[in-house]
Design a protein around this motif. Sequence first.
Motif, mmCIF file in Angstrom:
data_model
loop_
_atom_site.group_PDB
_atom_site.id
_atom_site.type_symbol
_atom_site.label_atom_id
_atom_site.label_comp_id
_atom_site.label_asym_id
_atom_site.label_seq_id
_atom_site.Cartn_x
_atom_site.Cartn_y
_atom_site.Cartn_z
ATOM 1 N N ASP A 76 0.837 -1.198 0.000
ATOM 2 C CA ASP A 76 0.000 0.000 0.000
ATOM 3 C C ASP A 76 0.868 1.243 0.000
ATOM 4 O O ASP A 76 1.889 1.314 0.677
ATOM 5 N N SER A 77 0.451 2.219 -0.757
ATOM 6 C CA SER A 77 1.130 3.504 -0.775
ATOM 7 C C SER A 77 0.344 4.451 0.106
ATOM 8 O O SER A 77 -0.883 4.530 0.012
ATOM 9 N N ARG A 78 1.047 5.146 0.955
ATOM 10 C CA ARG A 78 0.424 6.073 1.880
ATOM 11 C C ARG A 78 -0.032 7.309 1.107
ATOM 12 O O ARG A 78 0.703 7.825 0.284
ATOM 13 N N LEU A 79 -1.225 7.792 1.382
ATOM 14 C CA LEU A 79 -1.771 8.971 0.721
ATOM 15 C C LEU A 79 -1.759 10.140 1.686
ATOM 16 O O LEU A 79 -2.302 10.060 2.792
ATOM 17 N N ILE A 80 -1.128 11.213 1.241
ATOM 18 C CA ILE A 80 -1.080 12.434 2.040
ATOM 19 C C ILE A 80 -1.743 13.531 1.228
ATOM 20 O O ILE A 80 -1.406 13.725 0.053
ATOM 21 N N LYS A 81 -2.665 14.217 1.850
ATOM 22 C CA LYS A 81 -3.388 15.284 1.161
ATOM 23 C C LYS A 81 -2.883 16.640 1.652
ATOM 24 O O LYS A 81 -2.691 16.839 2.845
ATOM 25 N N LYS A 82 -2.704 17.531 0.698
ATOM 26 C CA LYS A 82 -2.279 18.887 1.030
ATOM 27 C C LYS A 82 -3.488 19.804 0.870
ATOM 28 O O LYS A 82 -4.096 19.871 -0.193
ATOM 29 N N TYR A 83 -3.791 20.522 1.936
ATOM 30 C CA TYR A 83 -4.946 21.414 1.936
ATOM 31 C C TYR A 83 -4.538 22.840 1.605
ATOM 32 O O TYR A 83 -3.356 23.194 1.697
ATOM 33 N N PRO A 84 -5.515 23.677 1.212
ATOM 34 C CA PRO A 84 -5.188 25.059 0.838
ATOM 35 C C PRO A 84 -4.459 25.849 1.931
ATOM 36 O O PRO A 84 -3.693 26.755 1.631
ATOM 37 N N ASN A 85 -4.663 25.487 3.189
ATOM 38 C CA ASN A 85 -3.967 26.172 4.285
ATOM 39 C C ASN A 85 -2.532 25.663 4.441
ATOM 40 O O ASN A 85 -1.879 25.946 5.437
ATOM 41 N N ARG A 86 -2.059 24.881 3.462
ATOM 42 C CA ARG A 86 -0.704 24.331 3.388
ATOM 43 C C ARG A 86 -0.464 23.188 4.376
ATOM 44 O O ARG A 86 0.650 22.752 4.561
ATOM 45 N N THR A 89 -2.967 7.586 8.904
ATOM 46 C CA THR A 89 -2.942 7.747 10.352
ATOM 47 C C THR A 89 -4.001 8.735 10.852
ATOM 48 O O THR A 89 -4.158 8.907 12.062
ATOM 49 N N SER A 90 -4.687 9.393 9.924
ATOM 50 C CA SER A 90 -5.701 10.409 10.253
ATOM 51 C C SER A 90 -5.117 11.502 11.134
ATOM 52 O O SER A 90 -5.734 11.924 12.116
ATOM 53 N N THR A 91 -3.911 11.959 10.765
ATOM 54 C CA THR A 91 -3.253 13.034 11.509
ATOM 55 C C THR A 91 -2.617 14.014 10.523
ATOM 56 O O THR A 91 -2.310 13.667 9.380
ATOM 57 N N TYR A 92 -2.423 15.227 11.014
ATOM 58 C CA TYR A 92 -1.667 16.201 10.240
ATOM 59 C C TYR A 92 -0.183 15.902 10.421
ATOM 60 O O TYR A 92 0.248 15.504 11.507
ATOM 61 N N VAL A 93 0.590 16.064 9.346
ATOM 62 C CA VAL A 93 2.011 15.769 9.381
ATOM 63 C C VAL A 93 2.799 16.974 8.888
ATOM 64 O O VAL A 93 2.234 17.897 8.294
ATOM 65 N N THR A 94 4.084 16.946 9.148
ATOM 66 C CA THR A 94 4.981 18.026 8.739
ATOM 67 C C THR A 94 5.923 17.508 7.651
ATOM 68 O O THR A 94 5.960 16.312 7.371
ATOM 69 N N LEU A 95 6.703 18.416 7.102
ATOM 70 C CA LEU A 95 7.726 18.003 6.139
ATOM 71 C C LEU A 95 8.732 17.060 6.794
ATOM 72 O O LEU A 95 9.229 16.133 6.156
ATOM 73 N N ALA A 96 9.017 17.286 8.073
ATOM 74 C CA ALA A 96 9.934 16.401 8.801
ATOM 75 C C ALA A 96 9.360 14.986 8.873
ATOM 76 O O ALA A 96 10.097 13.996 8.752
ATOM 77 N N ASP A 97 8.052 14.869 9.063
ATOM 78 C CA ASP A 97 7.413 13.546 9.081
ATOM 79 C C ASP A 97 7.519 12.871 7.720
ATOM 80 O O ASP A 97 7.775 11.667 7.627
ATOM 81 N N ASN A 157 6.933 18.168 -5.703
ATOM 82 C CA ASN A 157 7.039 19.489 -5.074
ATOM 83 C C ASN A 157 7.413 19.374 -3.599
ATOM 84 O O ASN A 157 8.254 20.126 -3.103
ATOM 85 N N ILE A 158 6.793 18.439 -2.901
ATOM 86 C CA ILE A 158 7.074 18.243 -1.478
ATOM 87 C C ILE A 158 8.505 17.739 -1.291
ATOM 88 O O ILE A 158 9.233 18.207 -0.407
ATOM 89 N N LEU A 159 8.934 16.801 -2.137
ATOM 90 C CA LEU A 159 10.309 16.304 -2.036
ATOM 91 C C LEU A 159 11.313 17.427 -2.304
ATOM 92 O O LEU A 159 12.343 17.522 -1.626
#
Length: 186
Positions: free
Chosen positions: A10-20, A27-35, A60-62
């Motif tokens: 499985d590939s983990r899906l991370i969504k980026k919202y307009p508030n960055r 994991t149903s959590t907000y993450v940072t670039l460090a994460d 872009n994130i990488l």
Amino acid sequence: MATRSKKAGDSRLIKKYPNRRLYDTQTSTYVTLADIKNLVMAGDAFSVVDAKTEDDLTRNILLQIILEEEAGGAPVFSTQMLSQIIRFYGNSMQGLMGSYLEKTMQSFVDIHNKLGDQTQGLGAGSTPEAWAKMMNLQNPLMQGLMGNYMEQSKDLFVKMQEQMQNPPTIFSSFPFAGQPNKTEKE
């Protein structure tokens, strides 16, 4: 960062919202670039998409992570190297450059992994401190190996270019239309 069990492959899906903000759907959590950097370091598969448009933002994130790391102190890329990379954008060799860098990086990773495999059986001497000392000693060796590899690659590329500029020399033994055979000359 919290983690939940996931199915293999499985590939983990991370969504980026307009508030960055970045939201890890696994994991149903907000993450940072460090994460996200930690996901990369762990070799976990993931993708980052725009929550609204579903555009792929992974690259872009990488690139943001690389930018932060480069600004953090000990950069990997010199100013000269970055300038040379920029010069390839829009150049007819742009696609070749990306492929070349990717293959070179994979070769470097393979060499690094081989060195790691060779040190597995060191027993008690394989502490992180011993590993760091060994890598400091091998740094000049690695630089020499990679320098030789790059020099050989450059020489091979130059030879290939020379052969491409003189195509008749490659096929000199084949008769072409309009050119006499060796037997016709005699």
